[in-house]
Design a protein around this motif. Structure first.
Motif, PDB file in Angstrom:
ATOM      1  N   ASN A  94      -8.041   5.980  15.717  1.00 26.38           N
ATOM      2  CA  ASN A  94      -8.188   6.040  14.267  1.00 26.38           C
ATOM      3  C   ASN A  94      -8.346   7.494  13.869  1.00 26.38           C
ATOM      4  OD1 ASN A  94      -8.936   5.819  11.574  1.00 26.38           O
ATOM      5  ND2 ASN A  94     -10.352   4.123  11.911  1.00 26.38           N
ATOM      6  N   LEU A 146       0.834  -1.194   0.000  1.00 26.43           N
ATOM      7  CA  LEU A 146       0.000   0.000   0.000  1.00 26.43           C
ATOM      8  C   LEU A 146       0.879   1.259   0.000  1.00 26.43           C
ATOM      9  CD1 LEU A 146      -2.748  -1.039   2.556  1.00 26.43           C
ATOM     10  CD2 LEU A 146      -2.984  -0.857   0.073  1.00 26.43           C
ATOM     11  N   VAL A 202      -6.576   2.016  19.389  1.00 22.60           N
ATOM     12  CA  VAL A 202      -5.621   2.709  18.536  1.00 22.60           C
ATOM     13  C   VAL A 202      -6.437   3.843  17.937  1.00 22.60           C
ATOM     14  CG1 VAL A 202      -4.257   2.576  16.424  1.00 22.60           C
ATOM     15  CG2 VAL A 202      -4.363   0.599  17.965  1.00 22.60           C
ATOM     16  N   ASP A 258       0.705  -9.046   2.813  1.00 24.59           N
ATOM     17  CA  ASP A 258       0.292  -8.504   1.529  1.00 24.59           C
ATOM     18  C   ASP A 258      -1.155  -8.075   1.684  1.00 24.59           C
ATOM     19  OD1 ASP A 258       0.502  -9.706  -1.925  1.00 24.59           O
ATOM     20  OD2 ASP A 258      -0.736  -8.127  -1.036  1.00 24.59           O
ATOM     21  N   PRO A 259      -1.373  -6.778   1.907  1.00 22.73           N
ATOM     22  CA  PRO A 259      -2.720  -6.319   2.257  1.00 22.73           C
ATOM     23  C   PRO A 259      -3.761  -6.599   1.187  1.00 22.73           C
ATOM     24  CG  PRO A 259      -1.167  -4.470   2.174  1.00 22.73           C
ATOM     25  CD  PRO A 259      -0.392  -5.695   1.889  1.00 22.73           C
ATOM     26  N   VAL A 260      -3.366  -6.427  -0.065  1.00 22.15           N
ATOM     27  CA  VAL A 260      -4.326  -6.642  -1.140  1.00 22.15           C
ATOM     28  C   VAL A 260      -4.691  -8.118  -1.221  1.00 22.15           C
ATOM     29  CG1 VAL A 260      -4.682  -6.398  -3.615  1.00 22.15           C
ATOM     30  CG2 VAL A 260      -3.443  -4.630  -2.350  1.00 22.15           C
ATOM     31  N   LEU A 274       1.184   8.866   2.741  1.00 21.74           N
ATOM     32  CA  LEU A 274       0.767   8.059   1.602  1.00 21.74           C
ATOM     33  C   LEU A 274       0.422   8.900   0.368  1.00 21.74           C
ATOM     34  CD1 LEU A 274      -2.606   8.323   1.363  1.00 21.74           C
ATOM     35  CD2 LEU A 274      -2.464   6.915   3.403  1.00 21.74           C
ATOM     36  N   TYR A 299      -9.602   8.609  11.380  1.00 14.52           N
ATOM     37  CA  TYR A 299     -10.769   8.803  10.526  1.00 14.52           C
ATOM     38  C   TYR A 299     -12.040   8.307  11.178  1.00 14.52           C
ATOM     39  CZ  TYR A 299     -14.140   8.225   6.743  1.00 14.52           C
ATOM     40  OH  TYR A 299     -15.275   8.282   5.975  1.00 14.52           O
ATOM     41  N   ALA A 318       1.525   2.208  12.016  1.00 15.44           N
ATOM     42  CA  ALA A 318       1.038   1.576  10.782  1.00 15.44           C
ATOM     43  C   ALA A 318      -0.468   1.342  10.879  1.00 15.44           C
ATOM     44  CB  ALA A 318       1.757   0.253  10.524  1.00 15.44           C
ATOM     45  N   ALA A 319      -0.924   0.942  12.054  1.00 18.40           N
ATOM     46  CA  ALA A 319      -2.354   0.710  12.230  1.00 18.40           C
ATOM     47  C   ALA A 319      -3.130   2.036  12.154  1.00 18.40           C
ATOM     48  CB  ALA A 319      -2.625   0.015  13.561  1.00 18.40           C
ATOM     49  N   ALA A 320      -2.682   3.021  12.935  1.00 21.06           N
ATOM     50  CA  ALA A 320      -3.398   4.295  12.999  1.00 21.06           C
ATOM     51  C   ALA A 320      -3.410   5.002  11.642  1.00 21.06           C
ATOM     52  CB  ALA A 320      -2.769   5.196  14.055  1.00 21.06           C
ATOM     53  N   LEU A 321      -2.244   5.120  11.042  1.00 13.43           N
ATOM     54  CA  LEU A 321      -2.153   5.811   9.765  1.00 13.43           C
ATOM     55  C   LEU A 321      -2.773   4.989   8.644  1.00 13.43           C
ATOM     56  CD1 LEU A 321       1.420   7.297  10.084  1.00 13.43           C
ATOM     57  CD2 LEU A 321      -0.770   8.449  10.469  1.00 13.43           C
ATOM     58  N   GLY A 322      -2.670   3.681   8.774  1.00  9.73           N
ATOM     59  CA  GLY A 322      -3.237   2.815   7.748  1.00  9.73           C
ATOM     60  C   GLY A 322      -4.740   2.979   7.635  1.00  9.73           C
ATOM     61  N   ALA A 323      -5.419   2.989   8.774  1.00  6.63           N
ATOM     62  CA  ALA A 323      -6.872   3.126   8.756  1.00  6.63           C
ATOM     63  C   ALA A 323      -7.273   4.483   8.198  1.00  6.63           C
ATOM     64  CB  ALA A 323      -7.433   2.943  10.163  1.00  6.63           C
ATOM     65  N   GLU A 324      -6.556   5.505   8.625  1.00  3.71           N
ATOM     66  CA  GLU A 324      -6.854   6.855   8.169  1.00  3.71           C
ATOM     67  C   GLU A 324      -6.633   6.961   6.663  1.00  3.71           C
ATOM     68  OE1 GLU A 324      -4.446   9.661  10.215  1.00  3.71           O
ATOM     69  OE2 GLU A 324      -5.721  11.351   9.690  1.00  3.71           O
ATOM     70  N   GLY A 325      -5.505   6.436   6.231  1.00  2.37           N
ATOM     71  CA  GLY A 325      -5.155   6.535   4.820  1.00  2.37           C
ATOM     72  C   GLY A 325      -6.102   5.783   3.904  1.00  2.37           C
ATOM     73  N   LEU A 326      -6.749   4.767   4.439  1.00 10.20           N
ATOM     74  CA  LEU A 326      -7.702   3.994   3.652  1.00 10.20           C
ATOM     75  C   LEU A 326      -9.127   4.493   3.881  1.00 10.20           C
ATOM     76  CD1 LEU A 326      -6.157   0.484   4.328  1.00 10.20           C
ATOM     77  CD2 LEU A 326      -6.263   1.631   2.101  1.00 10.20           C
ATOM     78  N   LEU A 355      -7.900  -3.557   5.668  1.00 13.51           N
ATOM     79  CA  LEU A 355      -8.514  -3.661   4.349  1.00 13.51           C
ATOM     80  C   LEU A 355      -9.506  -4.812   4.285  1.00 13.51           C
ATOM     81  CD1 LEU A 355      -8.044  -1.863   1.877  1.00 13.51           C
ATOM     82  CD2 LEU A 355      -6.251  -3.432   1.154  1.00 13.51           C
ATOM     83  N   HIS A 411      -2.157  -3.194   7.622  1.00  7.98           N
ATOM     84  CA  HIS A 411      -2.982  -2.707   6.513  1.00  7.98           C
ATOM     85  C   HIS A 411      -3.922  -3.777   5.983  1.00  7.98           C
ATOM     86  CE1 HIS A 411       0.349   0.247   6.403  1.00  7.98           C
ATOM     87  NE2 HIS A 411      -0.623   1.062   6.049  1.00  7.98           N
ATOM     88  N   ALA A 430     -10.837   4.220   6.416  1.00  7.53           N
ATOM     89  CA  ALA A 430     -11.491   3.026   6.955  1.00  7.53           C
ATOM     90  C   ALA A 430     -12.129   3.316   8.305  1.00  7.53           C
ATOM     91  CB  ALA A 430     -10.474   1.892   7.089  1.00  7.53           C
ATOM     92  N   VAL A 464      -6.044  12.653   4.423  1.00  9.67           N
ATOM     93  CA  VAL A 464      -5.286  11.411   4.490  1.00  9.67           C
ATOM     94  C   VAL A 464      -3.846  11.868   4.674  1.00  9.67           C
ATOM     95  CG1 VAL A 464      -6.838   9.933   3.195  1.00  9.67           C
ATOM     96  CG2 VAL A 464      -5.142  11.316   1.966  1.00  9.67           C
TER      97      VAL A 464
END
Lengths: 352, 352
Positions: free
Chosen positions: A317, A19, A315, B247-249, A119, A319, B299-307, B280, B276, B309, A115
């Protein structure tokens, strides 16, 4: 137009298949795909933990910090601090909107990206010539790309842009605190809310949101007398407590003396080592919400276990749907929080 | 009896004022305070990271490792590896219970401590004469102290001790999963549960607990075919999916194909980089529970925000009241999970 993934996989250069947030490098090519949006960037807001790391690493030398940021962006195609992993946000004007974009934006809209910069494909075009490297706010000229799945908030008409951006930077906090507190109140659960770092941006809005959603009592915890005075002046919390959040025993005692333990403890300070204190300050069955990017997952997990602490740990979030608009609402409804934000902006502007 | 702090502050020698887990040295005096419990220790189980460090530092020389552990305990009053910071756990028999103890223990109870050795006052009395220094299991004679706030699980009569201990090692997971799933079912929310690492100790119990609490559908995700076969054989999940969780996807696609997205995603693998993918793979409004000690908070905090989610993310707390007894119940009720645990123990015993 190039084929795109709504989560920006097509922009990932290295390593392939990860990602954008996890990628080492992104492709910041300004030519957009069909569901993308290009922003003409006006300013970046570096995440507080990121800026602090850069400032400390370069001994406060603004020119060195500026050079470091330029190098990161040139190498990575995005502004993601390689040490903290955090980014920040940006403000700019929508320049081009792909035909398949669903973000509801129009060229000419002045927006803040919600965001993370960590990223966001970014290209800087002015060498950051207008930035002295001495605060988190980075005036700049360049381009940034928003993917199909993204979040951008159009800047409001009734508030200065820098104030709105400053709020957007932390809008996840008041929204999630509102949700947690409202849920507890709905279920008839006690809701004493302690905010560690109550005088800061996210902390002050978290306090205001807690109060607005019916918190039984709000406690703002700060590390120094100057912040205690600020917080008292802002009339944001029912009680203000002084403690070093890295000293778990002192923190728990201070929260207790101020009307705790807390049922909801919100960690809004960016220094490492606050996990144990936050847990210790929280009542059995309570919730700890970690927003600080300096939070250590293992310290939190092992800390709670070692203290036999029955607490729910979130954690934070960044968002929550509608969080940007909600945060502006909180600010508009809280003259005290607004005053803190405005004073902070004034200090940043006048700092040598 | 000496005045005590329920979290053991009175046992901290150096530096004063910190929590036992953070202290350099503790006082292991066997005389107990009013809310303490003294355990006659039978064996220590060193944390894997700690043992590996000692083994490597001493070139596999058992006598040297034994001497090192004796020295650490003599100097620190606890078994906390000064390099890794980790501890482990112990098994022993309750010897004396203070009149104000609320742990519900009785002299003669055979127990496993569920708080780390890294915070447990310990005195070794037999020079570890029965330990060859060549594995994590350390037969020993000595005394350990449990504070007012602590966790000790009474070893069951109906299960072998090593099986029970193996379950206690991961008992936070099934308890918290049960709580999350039961809460969603109570509120009429969808509950497809995906467990990443479903064939492991915590993963298998998490799957069993999810099913026992009414999960709509359970999906076990594993990285390799051998684990998929194990999991299918154990009949623990409605569906088994193969994917590399880093592999998140791929992970999100695998969960989708197996009946997802998940409403509750439980991360039970110990490799970094699963944040991620877990996010996802989770539906809007869902919950991600992170148990892995390799989880990165940012990674968790930013990952959710960036998606963008909208998911609730929990730091998996290793402690939920009653978790040890509950985990044993889950094991007893799940022949499949029990078979996985027994097979794993058999493999560990026969390894050279």
């Amino acid at each position: 137009m190039r084929p795109t993934s709504p989560i920006g996989l097509h922009r990932v250069v290295d390593p392939p298949g990860v990602l954008p947030q996890a990628a080492r490098t992104l492709d910041p090519d300004p030519a957009i795909g069909s569901d993308e949006v290009r922003i003409r960037v006006e300013a970046l807001n570096l995440d507080a933990a990121s800026y602090r790391q850069l400032e400390q690493a370069h001994g406060g030398d603004g020119a060195a910090v500026r050079a470091a940021v330029l190098a990161i962006v040139a190498e990575r195609g995005k502004m993601q601090n390689p040490v903290t992993g955090s980014g920040g946000m940006l403000v700019g004007v929508v320049e081009e909107v792909g035909p398949a974009s669903t973000l509801g934006l129009t060229p000419g809209d002045r927006v803040a990206s919600l965001v993370s910069l960590s990223l966001t494909p970014l290209r800087i075009e002015d060498g950051l010539a207008r930035w002295d490297g001495r605060s988190e706010r980075v005036p700049c000229d360049g381009t940034a790309i928003l993917f199909g799945r993204s979040i951008a908030a159009v800047l409001p008409d009734d508030l200065p842009a820098d104030l709105a951006m400053s709020v957007f930077d932390v809008c996840g906090a008041p929204a999630l605190v509102a949700r947690v507190v409202a849920d507890r109140i709905d279920r008839g659960l006690a809701s004493v809310v302690a905010v560690i770092g109550g005088a800061g941006k996210s902390g002050s809005l978290a306090l205001a949101a807690a109060r607005a959603n019916g918190a039984t009592r709000t406690i703002g915890v700060v590390p120094v007398e100057a912040e205690a005075a600020l917080l008292k002046g802002a009339d944001l919390a029912d009680a203000v407590a002084l403690a070093d959040a890295r000293d778990p025993v002192a923190l728990a005692e201070a929260v207790g003396a101020a009307g705790g333990p807390a049922d909801v403890t919100v960690v809004c300070v960016d220094v490492p080592g606050c996990e144990h204190g936050a847990i210790l300050a929280t009542a059995e069955g309570g919730v700890v919400v970690f927003f600080s990017m300096a939070t250590s997952f293992t310290a939190a997990a092992l800390g709670a276990e070692g203290l036999a602490a029955d607490v729910t740990m979130l954690v934070g979030n960044g968002y929550v749907p509608g969080h940007a608009a909600y945060a502006l609402e909180v600010l508009r409804g809280s003259p005290g929080a607004r005053a803190l934000f405005e004073a902070r902006l004034a200090r940043e502007t006048t700092q040598p």
